[in-house]
Design a protein around this motif. Structure first.
Motif, PDB file in Angstrom:
ATOM      1  N   ALA A   1       0.822  -1.216   0.000  1.00  0.00           N
ATOM      2  CA  ALA A   1       0.000   0.000   0.000  1.00  0.00           C
ATOM      3  C   ALA A   1       0.853   1.262   0.000  1.00  0.00           C
ATOM      4  O   ALA A   1       0.416   2.314  -0.457  1.00  0.00           O
ATOM      5  CB  ALA A   1      -0.934  -0.002   1.206  1.00  0.00           C
ATOM      6  N   VAL A   2       2.059   1.175   0.487  1.00  0.00           N
ATOM      7  CA  VAL A   2       2.970   2.318   0.433  1.00  0.00           C
ATOM      8  C   VAL A   2       3.680   2.355  -0.922  1.00  0.00           C
ATOM      9  O   VAL A   2       3.887   3.427  -1.500  1.00  0.00           O
ATOM     10  CB  VAL A   2       3.991   2.256   1.598  1.00  0.00           C
ATOM     11  CG1 VAL A   2       5.058   3.314   1.461  1.00  0.00           C
ATOM     12  CG2 VAL A   2       3.275   2.404   2.928  1.00  0.00           C
TER      13      VAL A   2
ATOM     14  N   PHE B   1      13.302   2.942 -12.981  1.00  0.00           N
ATOM     15  CA  PHE B   1      13.707   3.896 -11.956  1.00  0.00           C
ATOM     16  C   PHE B   1      12.564   4.170 -10.982  1.00  0.00           C
ATOM     17  O   PHE B   1      12.789   4.323  -9.780  1.00  0.00           O
ATOM     18  CB  PHE B   1      14.188   5.211 -12.592  1.00  0.00           C
ATOM     19  CG  PHE B   1      14.742   6.168 -11.582  1.00  0.00           C
ATOM     20  CD1 PHE B   1      15.955   5.947 -10.975  1.00  0.00           C
ATOM     21  CD2 PHE B   1      14.025   7.307 -11.228  1.00  0.00           C
ATOM     22  CE1 PHE B   1      16.454   6.818 -10.033  1.00  0.00           C
ATOM     23  CE2 PHE B   1      14.509   8.190 -10.286  1.00  0.00           C
ATOM     24  CZ  PHE B   1      15.730   7.950  -9.686  1.00  0.00           C
ATOM     25  N   SER B   2      11.330   4.207 -11.478  1.00  0.00           N
ATOM     26  CA  SER B   2      10.171   4.409 -10.610  1.00  0.00           C
ATOM     27  C   SER B   2      10.035   3.256  -9.621  1.00  0.00           C
ATOM     28  O   SER B   2       9.759   3.475  -8.433  1.00  0.00           O
ATOM     29  CB  SER B   2       8.897   4.531 -11.435  1.00  0.00           C
ATOM     30  OG  SER B   2       8.935   5.673 -12.244  1.00  0.00           O
ATOM     31  N   ALA B   3      10.227   2.034 -10.085  1.00  0.00           N
ATOM     32  CA  ALA B   3      10.126   0.867  -9.206  1.00  0.00           C
ATOM     33  C   ALA B   3      11.224   0.887  -8.155  1.00  0.00           C
ATOM     34  O   ALA B   3      10.973   0.616  -6.967  1.00  0.00           O
ATOM     35  CB  ALA B   3      10.193  -0.416 -10.026  1.00  0.00           C
ATOM     36  N   ILE B   4      12.442   1.217  -8.568  1.00  0.00           N
ATOM     37  CA  ILE B   4      13.551   1.249  -7.607  1.00  0.00           C
ATOM     38  C   ILE B   4      13.337   2.348  -6.583  1.00  0.00           C
ATOM     39  O   ILE B   4      13.498   2.125  -5.370  1.00  0.00           O
ATOM     40  CB  ILE B   4      14.891   1.433  -8.352  1.00  0.00           C
ATOM     41  CG1 ILE B   4      15.205   0.184  -9.180  1.00  0.00           C
ATOM     42  CG2 ILE B   4      16.032   1.727  -7.383  1.00  0.00           C
ATOM     43  CD1 ILE B   4      16.366   0.344 -10.129  1.00  0.00           C
TER      44      ILE B   4
ATOM     45  N   ALA C   1      10.471   1.453  -4.234  1.00  0.00           N
ATOM     46  CA  ALA C   1      10.855   0.393  -3.303  1.00  0.00           C
ATOM     47  C   ALA C   1      11.737   0.938  -2.185  1.00  0.00           C
ATOM     48  O   ALA C   1      11.546   0.589  -1.008  1.00  0.00           O
ATOM     49  CB  ALA C   1      11.575  -0.720  -4.052  1.00  0.00           C
ATOM     50  N   LEU C   2      12.688   1.791  -2.522  1.00  0.00           N
ATOM     51  CA  LEU C   2      13.568   2.357  -1.499  1.00  0.00           C
ATOM     52  C   LEU C   2      12.795   3.252  -0.529  1.00  0.00           C
ATOM     53  O   LEU C   2      12.982   3.167   0.692  1.00  0.00           O
ATOM     54  CB  LEU C   2      14.703   3.147  -2.154  1.00  0.00           C
ATOM     55  CG  LEU C   2      15.772   2.308  -2.851  1.00  0.00           C
ATOM     56  CD1 LEU C   2      16.751   3.199  -3.590  1.00  0.00           C
ATOM     57  CD2 LEU C   2      16.492   1.441  -1.830  1.00  0.00           C
ATOM     58  N   ILE C   3      11.938   4.088  -1.046  1.00  0.00           N
ATOM     59  CA  ILE C   3      11.168   4.979  -0.175  1.00  0.00           C
ATOM     60  C   ILE C   3      10.170   4.176   0.656  1.00  0.00           C
ATOM     61  O   ILE C   3       9.986   4.444   1.852  1.00  0.00           O
ATOM     62  CB  ILE C   3      10.476   6.080  -1.006  1.00  0.00           C
ATOM     63  CG1 ILE C   3      11.547   6.999  -1.603  1.00  0.00           C
ATOM     64  CG2 ILE C   3       9.501   6.880  -0.155  1.00  0.00           C
ATOM     65  CD1 ILE C   3      11.019   8.017  -2.574  1.00  0.00           C
TER      66      ILE C   3
ATOM     67  N   CYS D   1      12.056   2.619   3.502  1.00  0.00           N
ATOM     68  CA  CYS D   1      12.379   3.596   4.547  1.00  0.00           C
ATOM     69  C   CYS D   1      11.145   3.936   5.385  1.00  0.00           C
ATOM     70  O   CYS D   1      11.225   4.000   6.612  1.00  0.00           O
ATOM     71  CB  CYS D   1      12.959   4.864   3.923  1.00  0.00           C
ATOM     72  SG  CYS D   1      14.573   4.605   3.173  1.00  0.00           S
ATOM     73  N   ILE D   2      10.019   4.160   4.727  1.00  0.00           N
ATOM     74  CA  ILE D   2       8.790   4.497   5.451  1.00  0.00           C
ATOM     75  C   ILE D   2       8.362   3.345   6.347  1.00  0.00           C
ATOM     76  O   ILE D   2       8.030   3.543   7.526  1.00  0.00           O
ATOM     77  CB  ILE D   2       7.675   4.889   4.459  1.00  0.00           C
ATOM     78  CG1 ILE D   2       8.004   6.233   3.817  1.00  0.00           C
ATOM     79  CG2 ILE D   2       6.318   4.947   5.157  1.00  0.00           C
ATOM     80  CD1 ILE D   2       7.079   6.613   2.684  1.00  0.00           C
ATOM     81  N   SER D   3       8.386   2.139   5.818  1.00  0.00           N
ATOM     82  CA  SER D   3       7.956   0.993   6.624  1.00  0.00           C
ATOM     83  C   SER D   3       8.944   0.719   7.752  1.00  0.00           C
ATOM     84  O   SER D   3       8.543   0.306   8.846  1.00  0.00           O
ATOM     85  CB  SER D   3       7.787  -0.246   5.749  1.00  0.00           C
ATOM     86  OG  SER D   3       9.022  -0.624   5.188  1.00  0.00           O
ATOM     87  N   TYR D   4      10.224   0.967   7.526  1.00  0.00           N
ATOM     88  CA  TYR D   4      11.228   0.759   8.574  1.00  0.00           C
ATOM     89  C   TYR D   4      11.048   1.763   9.705  1.00  0.00           C
ATOM     90  O   TYR D   4      11.177   1.417  10.882  1.00  0.00           O
ATOM     91  CB  TYR D   4      12.638   0.883   7.978  1.00  0.00           C
ATOM     92  CG  TYR D   4      13.726   0.554   8.959  1.00  0.00           C
ATOM     93  CD1 TYR D   4      14.029  -0.760   9.267  1.00  0.00           C
ATOM     94  CD2 TYR D   4      14.459   1.559   9.583  1.00  0.00           C
ATOM     95  CE1 TYR D   4      15.019  -1.076  10.173  1.00  0.00           C
ATOM     96  CE2 TYR D   4      15.446   1.263  10.487  1.00  0.00           C
ATOM     97  CZ  TYR D   4      15.734  -0.056  10.777  1.00  0.00           C
ATOM     98  OH  TYR D   4      16.715  -0.359  11.681  1.00  0.00           O
ATOM     99  N   LEU D   5      10.721   2.997   9.360  1.00  0.00           N
ATOM    100  CA  LEU D   5      10.584   4.045  10.372  1.00  0.00           C
ATOM    101  C   LEU D   5       9.249   4.012  11.106  1.00  0.00           C
ATOM    102  O   LEU D   5       9.200   4.271  12.312  1.00  0.00           O
ATOM    103  CB  LEU D   5      10.770   5.420   9.727  1.00  0.00           C
ATOM    104  CG  LEU D   5      12.169   5.730   9.201  1.00  0.00           C
ATOM    105  CD1 LEU D   5      12.166   7.048   8.454  1.00  0.00           C
ATOM    106  CD2 LEU D   5      13.170   5.772  10.346  1.00  0.00           C
ATOM    107  N   PHE D   6       8.166   3.712  10.410  1.00  0.00           N
ATOM    108  CA  PHE D   6       6.846   3.905  10.993  1.00  0.00           C
ATOM    109  C   PHE D   6       6.070   2.625  11.315  1.00  0.00           C
ATOM    110  O   PHE D   6       5.061   2.696  12.003  1.00  0.00           O
ATOM    111  CB  PHE D   6       5.992   4.775  10.062  1.00  0.00           C
ATOM    112  CG  PHE D   6       6.561   6.151   9.883  1.00  0.00           C
ATOM    113  CD1 PHE D   6       6.560   7.057  10.926  1.00  0.00           C
ATOM    114  CD2 PHE D   6       7.115   6.529   8.668  1.00  0.00           C
ATOM    115  CE1 PHE D   6       7.093   8.331  10.768  1.00  0.00           C
ATOM    116  CE2 PHE D   6       7.643   7.794   8.498  1.00  0.00           C
ATOM    117  CZ  PHE D   6       7.639   8.698   9.550  1.00  0.00           C
ATOM    118  N   PHE D   7       6.498   1.498  10.820  1.00  0.00           N
ATOM    119  CA  PHE D   7       5.727   0.267  11.025  1.00  0.00           C
ATOM    120  C   PHE D   7       6.530  -0.801  11.765  1.00  0.00           C
ATOM    121  O   PHE D   7       6.482  -1.977  11.425  1.00  0.00           O
ATOM    122  CB  PHE D   7       5.230  -0.271   9.667  1.00  0.00           C
ATOM    123  CG  PHE D   7       4.338   0.692   8.939  1.00  0.00           C
ATOM    124  CD1 PHE D   7       3.121   1.073   9.481  1.00  0.00           C
ATOM    125  CD2 PHE D   7       4.715   1.226   7.731  1.00  0.00           C
ATOM    126  CE1 PHE D   7       2.300   1.959   8.823  1.00  0.00           C
ATOM    127  CE2 PHE D   7       3.906   2.117   7.055  1.00  0.00           C
ATOM    128  CZ  PHE D   7       2.687   2.488   7.605  1.00  0.00           C
TER     129      PHE D   7
END
Length: 116
Positions: A12-13, A30-33, A36-38, A41-47
């Protein structure tokens, strides 16, 4: 269940970010990479709680202790035969009897096969 919940959160992110990057015409790869990186990062920080629950679920599914527990609960053919004999004393199991070879039964049609 925790694994699938965390997986769906990550998807979902990822998907909206991927679509935004495609709209910005960054190219599919490039959009997929970047998405995936963002998303990582979001899931690592907030979930973190969901990630920890998913990791615990995976650990309990593949750990050696879990395998031993599943092996203890597994019903074997011997257990089924023992319960059958215990419940029905007239039933006997002859383990010395060998199954018939396919060539011994060649040309034989079961009698109930032809009865319609």
């Amino acid at each position: 269940m925790a694994f699938w919940k965390y997986f769906l959160i990550r998807v979902a992110v990822f998907v909206p970010l991927f679509i935004v990057f495609l709209i910005l015409q960054l190219g599919a790869i490039f959009s997929a990479i970047a998405a995936a990186l963002i998303a990582f990062c979001i899931s690592y920080l907030f979930f973190r709680p969901q990630r920890d629950a998913a990791a615990a679920a995976m650990r309990s599914a593949v750990s050696p202790e879990a395998r031993r527990e599943r092996a203890k609960r597994k019903v074997t053919d011997g257990d089924i035969e023992d319960s059958l004999v215990a419940e029905n004393p007239e039933v006997t199991i002859n383990s010395a009897q060998k199954p018939a070879k396919p060539e011994d039964r060649a040309g034989q049609i079961p009698k109930d096969f032809l009865a319609n």
